[in-house]
Scaffold this motif. Structure first.
Motif: not given
Length: 239
Positions: A42-67
């Protein structure tokens, strides 16, 4: 003979005291996700998001993938950018039982996990279901539970007993259901009913109450249909 058994006993004690009854890496990878591991990611994700101006470290999935399975954590992105030293030992990427995901990506990105043993059980059932569908026009519907949701007729796909998965919340057996499209889902009704009673909430009819599980526990209710609340109890909310 006595010396032989004494030697066996000594070796057994050594195995216990050194923790070698199971390899250390197996113990680490297969243990249940704990608060420290989640907090670290969680802390790593928040630090990444802050450094990358809101971007998240996530893998790409189809738009219709269940939430609840839509946004897996990209550990390579976290490690390559210096926000995480290593992938958690219990993560799928390290051979563990858990897939780390992010929920509430727009409002409050929060790291949770999926128990992949449930994923594997559904995968096995889908293989059997596909074999059945290759020979039959309609899916193996059982008794209708709700509008568009049915029990799975396990006998039609060659099973002696109704299939189930073990709940990551309660360790209860959760049934597998099927919708009109022939897609399989896990029925979390028992866990939702318990959570609604155990945790304060202000859910109203029409709300998606699955989030009470995701918010109160480390696990997300993966492979689930939407649920809402009616007369204080969880009901399927399938349009």
């Amino acid at each position: 003979m006595k010396k032989k058994w004494q030697l066996v006993f000594v070796l057994f004690l050594l195995l216990i005291t050194t923790g070698c009854l199971y390899p250390n890496d197996r113990l680490a990878k297969n243990q249940v996700s704990n608060d420290l591991q989640l907090q670290t990611v969680q802390q790593a994700v928040e630090s990444y998001r802050e450094a990358k101006t809101g971007l998240l470290p996530i893998k790409n999935r189809n738009s219709d993938t269940p939430i609840f399975i839509k946004y897996p954590v990209d550990f390579n992105a976290l490690k390559q950018n210096g926000f995480l030293a290593s992938t958690p030992g219990n993560a799928f990427e390290e051979g563990g039982f858990y897939q780390y995901v992010i929920i509430n990506v727009e409002t409050n990105p929060t790291v949770k996990v999926i128990d992949l043993r449930m994923t594997e059980k559904l995968r096995q059932l889908n293989v059997q279901l596909e074999m059945y569908r290759n020979k039959h026009l309609y899916p193996p519907f059982g008794e209708m539970i709700s509008n568009g949701v049915y029990n799975l007729n396990h006998e039609k796909i060659g099973l002696d007993e109704p299939p189930y998965v073990v709940s990551p919340y309660s360790q209860d057996n959760l049934p597998i259901v099927i919708d009109t499209n022939g897609e399989l889902f896990i029925d979390y009704s028992k866990d939702l009913y318990r959570a609604l009673k155990d945790f304060p909430n202000d859910y109203e009819q029409g709300d998606d109450i699955r989030y009470i599980l995701a918010e109160q526990y480390p696990f997300v209710p993966a492979y689930s249909l939407p649920y809402t609340i009616k007369d204080g109890e969880p009901v399927f909310f399938k349009e």
